[in-house]
Design a protein around this motif. Structure first.
Motif, PDB file in Angstrom:
ATOM      1  N   ASN A 416       0.824  -1.204   0.000  1.00  0.00           N
ATOM      2  CA  ASN A 416       0.000   0.000   0.000  1.00  0.00           C
ATOM      3  C   ASN A 416       0.861   1.258   0.000  1.00  0.00           C
ATOM      4  O   ASN A 416       1.996   1.264   0.513  1.00  0.00           O
ATOM      5  CB  ASN A 416      -0.900   0.035   1.237  1.00  0.00           C
ATOM      6  CG  ASN A 416      -2.104  -0.869   1.095  1.00  0.00           C
ATOM      7  OD1 ASN A 416      -2.639  -1.032   0.012  1.00  0.00           O
ATOM      8  ND2 ASN A 416      -2.524  -1.451   2.200  1.00  0.00           N
ATOM      9  N   GLU A 417       0.320   2.319  -0.571  1.00  0.00           N
ATOM     10  CA  GLU A 417       0.921   3.641  -0.460  1.00  0.00           C
ATOM     11  C   GLU A 417       1.181   3.962   1.015  1.00  0.00           C
ATOM     12  O   GLU A 417       0.360   3.675   1.881  1.00  0.00           O
ATOM     13  CB  GLU A 417      -0.032   4.669  -1.058  1.00  0.00           C
ATOM     14  CG  GLU A 417       0.371   6.111  -0.863  1.00  0.00           C
ATOM     15  CD  GLU A 417      -0.701   7.077  -1.324  1.00  0.00           C
ATOM     16  OE1 GLU A 417      -0.621   8.258  -0.952  1.00  0.00           O
ATOM     17  OE2 GLU A 417      -1.628   6.652  -2.044  1.00  0.00           O
ATOM     18  N   GLY A 418       2.361   4.531   1.307  1.00  0.00           N
ATOM     19  CA  GLY A 418       2.716   4.866   2.682  1.00  0.00           C
ATOM     20  C   GLY A 418       3.534   3.782   3.378  1.00  0.00           C
ATOM     21  O   GLY A 418       3.994   3.994   4.500  1.00  0.00           O
ATOM     22  N   LYS A 419       3.746   2.626   2.733  1.00  0.00           N
ATOM     23  CA  LYS A 419       4.520   1.540   3.339  1.00  0.00           C
ATOM     24  C   LYS A 419       5.997   1.903   3.377  1.00  0.00           C
ATOM     25  O   LYS A 419       6.590   2.306   2.380  1.00  0.00           O
ATOM     26  CB  LYS A 419       4.324   0.247   2.535  1.00  0.00           C
ATOM     27  CG  LYS A 419       4.989  -0.966   3.150  1.00  0.00           C
ATOM     28  CD  LYS A 419       4.275  -1.404   4.405  1.00  0.00           C
ATOM     29  CE  LYS A 419       4.867  -2.692   4.956  1.00  0.00           C
ATOM     30  NZ  LYS A 419       4.188  -3.113   6.196  1.00  0.00           N
ATOM     31  N   GLU A 420       6.615   1.770   4.558  1.00  0.00           N
ATOM     32  CA  GLU A 420       8.051   2.035   4.693  1.00  0.00           C
ATOM     33  C   GLU A 420       8.838   0.775   4.369  1.00  0.00           C
ATOM     34  O   GLU A 420       8.527  -0.314   4.863  1.00  0.00           O
ATOM     35  CB  GLU A 420       8.369   2.508   6.112  1.00  0.00           C
ATOM     36  CG  GLU A 420       9.850   2.849   6.298  1.00  0.00           C
ATOM     37  CD  GLU A 420      10.152   3.441   7.658  1.00  0.00           C
ATOM     38  OE1 GLU A 420      11.340   3.540   8.021  1.00  0.00           O
ATOM     39  OE2 GLU A 420       9.183   3.809   8.369  1.00  0.00           O
ATOM     40  N   MET A 421       9.858   0.926   3.544  1.00  0.00           N
ATOM     41  CA  MET A 421      10.655  -0.219   3.107  1.00  0.00           C
ATOM     42  C   MET A 421      11.685  -0.585   4.172  1.00  0.00           C
ATOM     43  O   MET A 421      12.267   0.286   4.829  1.00  0.00           O
ATOM     44  CB  MET A 421      11.363   0.084   1.780  1.00  0.00           C
ATOM     45  CG  MET A 421      10.453   0.598   0.675  1.00  0.00           C
ATOM     46  SD  MET A 421       9.120  -0.544   0.279  1.00  0.00           S
ATOM     47  CE  MET A 421      10.052  -1.933  -0.350  1.00  0.00           C
ATOM     48  N   THR A 422      11.892  -1.898   4.341  1.00  0.00           N
ATOM     49  CA  THR A 422      12.969  -2.412   5.188  1.00  0.00           C
ATOM     50  C   THR A 422      13.895  -3.263   4.326  1.00  0.00           C
ATOM     51  O   THR A 422      13.547  -3.634   3.193  1.00  0.00           O
ATOM     52  CB  THR A 422      12.394  -3.268   6.327  1.00  0.00           C
ATOM     53  OG1 THR A 422      11.769  -4.445   5.767  1.00  0.00           O
ATOM     54  CG2 THR A 422      11.359  -2.490   7.145  1.00  0.00           C
ATOM     55  N   ALA A 423      15.034  -3.611   4.858  1.00  0.00           N
ATOM     56  CA  ALA A 423      15.991  -4.417   4.087  1.00  0.00           C
ATOM     57  C   ALA A 423      15.385  -5.756   3.693  1.00  0.00           C
ATOM     58  O   ALA A 423      15.511  -6.212   2.548  1.00  0.00           O
ATOM     59  CB  ALA A 423      17.268  -4.619   4.907  1.00  0.00           C
ATOM     60  N   MET A 424      14.708  -6.400   4.651  1.00  0.00           N
ATOM     61  CA  MET A 424      14.130  -7.707   4.355  1.00  0.00           C
ATOM     62  C   MET A 424      12.947  -7.589   3.402  1.00  0.00           C
ATOM     63  O   MET A 424      12.719  -8.467   2.560  1.00  0.00           O
ATOM     64  CB  MET A 424      13.703  -8.393   5.650  1.00  0.00           C
ATOM     65  CG  MET A 424      14.865  -8.756   6.557  1.00  0.00           C
ATOM     66  SD  MET A 424      16.146  -9.734   5.691  1.00  0.00           S
ATOM     67  CE  MET A 424      15.183 -11.172   5.224  1.00  0.00           C
ATOM     68  N   LEU A 425      12.196  -6.514   3.487  1.00  0.00           N
ATOM     69  CA  LEU A 425      11.083  -6.303   2.573  1.00  0.00           C
ATOM     70  C   LEU A 425      11.594  -6.111   1.142  1.00  0.00           C
ATOM     71  O   LEU A 425      11.014  -6.629   0.184  1.00  0.00           O
ATOM     72  CB  LEU A 425      10.282  -5.088   3.021  1.00  0.00           C
ATOM     73  CG  LEU A 425       8.929  -4.830   2.342  1.00  0.00           C
ATOM     74  CD1 LEU A 425       8.032  -6.031   2.441  1.00  0.00           C
ATOM     75  CD2 LEU A 425       8.264  -3.618   2.955  1.00  0.00           C
ATOM     76  N   ILE A 426      12.692  -5.395   0.992  1.00  0.00           N
ATOM     77  CA  ILE A 426      13.298  -5.204  -0.332  1.00  0.00           C
ATOM     78  C   ILE A 426      13.771  -6.535  -0.901  1.00  0.00           C
ATOM     79  O   ILE A 426      13.558  -6.834  -2.085  1.00  0.00           O
ATOM     80  CB  ILE A 426      14.458  -4.188  -0.237  1.00  0.00           C
ATOM     81  CG1 ILE A 426      13.922  -2.796   0.137  1.00  0.00           C
ATOM     82  CG2 ILE A 426      15.227  -4.126  -1.556  1.00  0.00           C
ATOM     83  CD1 ILE A 426      14.991  -1.789   0.476  1.00  0.00           C
ATOM     84  N   ASP A 427      14.411  -7.353  -0.045  1.00  0.00           N
ATOM     85  CA  ASP A 427      14.840  -8.689  -0.500  1.00  0.00           C
ATOM     86  C   ASP A 427      13.648  -9.524  -0.943  1.00  0.00           C
ATOM     87  O   ASP A 427      13.711 -10.265  -1.939  1.00  0.00           O
ATOM     88  CB  ASP A 427      15.600  -9.407   0.617  1.00  0.00           C
ATOM     89  CG  ASP A 427      16.959  -8.782   0.900  1.00  0.00           C
ATOM     90  OD1 ASP A 427      17.444  -8.021   0.033  1.00  0.00           O
ATOM     91  OD2 ASP A 427      17.522  -9.044   1.983  1.00  0.00           O
ATOM     92  N   LYS A 428      12.552  -9.417  -0.192  1.00  0.00           N
ATOM     93  CA  LYS A 428      11.360 -10.195  -0.519  1.00  0.00           C
ATOM     94  C   LYS A 428      10.770  -9.765  -1.856  1.00  0.00           C
ATOM     95  O   LYS A 428      10.387 -10.597  -2.685  1.00  0.00           O
ATOM     96  CB  LYS A 428      10.337 -10.030   0.606  1.00  0.00           C
ATOM     97  CG  LYS A 428       9.130 -10.949   0.494  1.00  0.00           C
ATOM     98  CD  LYS A 428       9.511 -12.415   0.534  1.00  0.00           C
ATOM     99  CE  LYS A 428      10.220 -12.767   1.817  1.00  0.00           C
ATOM    100  NZ  LYS A 428       9.410 -12.601   3.017  1.00  0.00           N
ATOM    101  N   LEU A 429      10.728  -8.455  -2.110  1.00  0.00           N
ATOM    102  CA  LEU A 429      10.219  -7.961  -3.388  1.00  0.00           C
ATOM    103  C   LEU A 429      11.091  -8.455  -4.553  1.00  0.00           C
ATOM    104  O   LEU A 429      10.576  -8.832  -5.610  1.00  0.00           O
ATOM    105  CB  LEU A 429      10.183  -6.434  -3.390  1.00  0.00           C
ATOM    106  CG  LEU A 429       9.016  -5.773  -2.655  1.00  0.00           C
ATOM    107  CD1 LEU A 429       9.187  -4.259  -2.682  1.00  0.00           C
ATOM    108  CD2 LEU A 429       7.691  -6.168  -3.282  1.00  0.00           C
TER     109      LEU A 429
END
Length: 458
Positions: A416-429
């Protein structure tokens, strides 16, 4: 005994070609009349002469839609439709009733929760149109449920991937667990928010258009920001966002040549069909109580300030405020996408056209505020907005915040709009991106950090 008769014809776009209809009436002449009216349609017709016979047919075969007379000996129409609703809730229910059958009609609405009632004698064209709309609505609902099933499946795949990652990187278990719930959280938000649900559903509408001519997402962004800009309340903004997601729902049954043609270049016959789409969209949403206000906005968003719009030629402030806002946003975006004029209009010229027609097509005061917002806030998120960066997954950094919803190639909402990215979230994407078909790559819109002075990499 029930009599089944296949019909010839061509299926309407957006509805199944093999739809099965059950016609119920104790009068043989009424059944013959119904079969005559529907003989050119592509649906398979089955007849029954009583409520009991109709239930036997329902138990033996699956029907998409039932039309029943209100007054029949033994089991009457409202009782039959209430029983069908209880046993076969997916089946669309329509009641045939005389003008004097008010009690039966009320009972059918309350107990059978019918889709529509039709007065006898009926108009043949209206009857066919109502059936087509009912089947189109049923078809769109089935598509929506299929999308939700796909979302659950991909959530499960994400959970399985999380387990594998936890085995390989045990020292980061807590951080992995936080990102493992990413799509679960997105799905819960999807279930709880009609706004998000309609945004996902609008991606199905966009599949009829090329990727560079899909207006819904930008229209949604515009009406949200403008609603806040002029001080609308949360409910008004929510209804506007849902209307922006679904405003072209009534176009789903159009052939490709009409769907792709700029509105100012339509033939006479195409123009007549085009003018019907706001009402068609409203009628599809009529059965959904939470979307009644949204349906009203869609119905009137092609009214014109000077009173020469459709469907009711409302003039000036007679037009609902939200519909006036939606028309401004739709025209502003569709001008830039080449969906109104033969050529695409750039952003500055689109603003000039809004000014030119501010007292003919649009509410002049509202138009001035809308243009003021465009100049001050540039809310239609794109590369022209210096506060927004457009990145691929390789350029993402922890702490960045999304400025726009992110969708997978399938249309599923990922973040969703407004979601803050984390290192693990970037890896998951990045892992999800590798699994996308045809090498699809994600494009992410993120807010530029205050201390970032680099050029937009897009």
């Amino acid at each position: 005994m029930a009599d089944s008769t296949p019909q010839s014809g061509t299926a309407q776009e957006g509805s199944p070609a093999n739809a099965r209809l059950l016609l119920v009436d104790d009068e043989e002449n009424i059944l013959r009349s119904l079969k005559r009216v529907l003989r050119q349609e592509p649906w398979q017709l089955t007849i029954a002469h009583s409520g009991e016979e109709a239930l036997e047919a329902m138990a033996a075969d699956k029907f998409d839609l039932v039309i029943s007379d209100a007054r029949m000996p033994g089991m009457d129409g409202p009782t039959l439709l209430a029983e069908i609703r209880r046993k076969y809730p997916w089946c669309i229910r329509i009641l045939l009733t005389g003008y004097a059958d008010i009690t039966s009609t009320v009972k059918a609405i309350n107990d059978g929760q019918i889709y529509r009632y039709i007065s006898k004698p009926w108009d043949d064209d209206e009857l066919r149109l109502i059936i087509r709309q009912a089947l189109a609505f049923q078809y769109s609902e089935r598509r929506r449920l299929a999308l939700e099933k796909l979302t659950r499946k991909q959530n499960k795949e994400l959970q399985d991937l999380n387990v594998s990652l936890e085995d390989k990187v045990r020292e980061r278990t807590e951080e992995l667990k936080e990102t493992a719930d990413m799509l679960d959280l997105a799905y819960k938000e999807l279930s709880q928010s009609y706004v998000t649900t309609t945004e996902v559903f609008s991606s199905l509408i966009n599949k009829r258009l090329p990727a560079n001519r899909q207006p819904n997402a930008k229209v949604i962004t515009l009406v949200k920001v403008f609603g806040e800009f002029i001080g609308l309340n949360a409910e008004q903004i929510r209804n506007l966002a849902m209307a922006a997601a679904l405003y072209n729902l009534g176009k789903l049954s159009w052939p490709d040549d009409l769907f792709m043609a700029p509105s100012d270049l339509l033939s006479k016959d195409q123009r007549l069909e085009y003018l019907k789409y706001p009402v068609a969209g409203e009628q599809i949403l009529m059965a959904l109580e939470p979307l009644k206000d949204t349906a009203k906005i869609i119905r009137h968003h092609q009214e014109k300030w000077n009173g020469y719009g459709v469907p009711e030629r409302l003039e000036g402030s007679e037009i609902p405020l939200e519909s006036r806002i939606l028309k401004l946003a739709v025209d502003f975006i569709e001008l830039q996408f080449g969906l109104i004029l033969e050529r695409k209009v750039n952003r500055d010229n689109a603003i000039k056209l809004l000014k030119r027609y501010r007292d003919r097509l649009y509410d002049p005061e509202l138009t001035d505020r809308f243009i003021e917002m465009l100049i001050e806030l540039a809310p239609d998120v794109d590369h022209e907005d210096p506060s927004i960066m457009i990145l691929d997954t390789l350029r993402l950094k922890p702490g960045m915040v999304l400025a726009k919803n992110l969708y997978a190639a399938s249309g599923m909402l990922l973040l969703n709009e407004g979601k803050e990215m984390t290192a693990m979230l970037i890896d998951k994407l990045a892992a999800f991106e590798k699994g996308e078909p045809d090498g699809h790559r994600y494009t992410l819109y993120v807010h530029r950090p205050d201390d970032d002075e680099t050029e937009n990499p897009a």
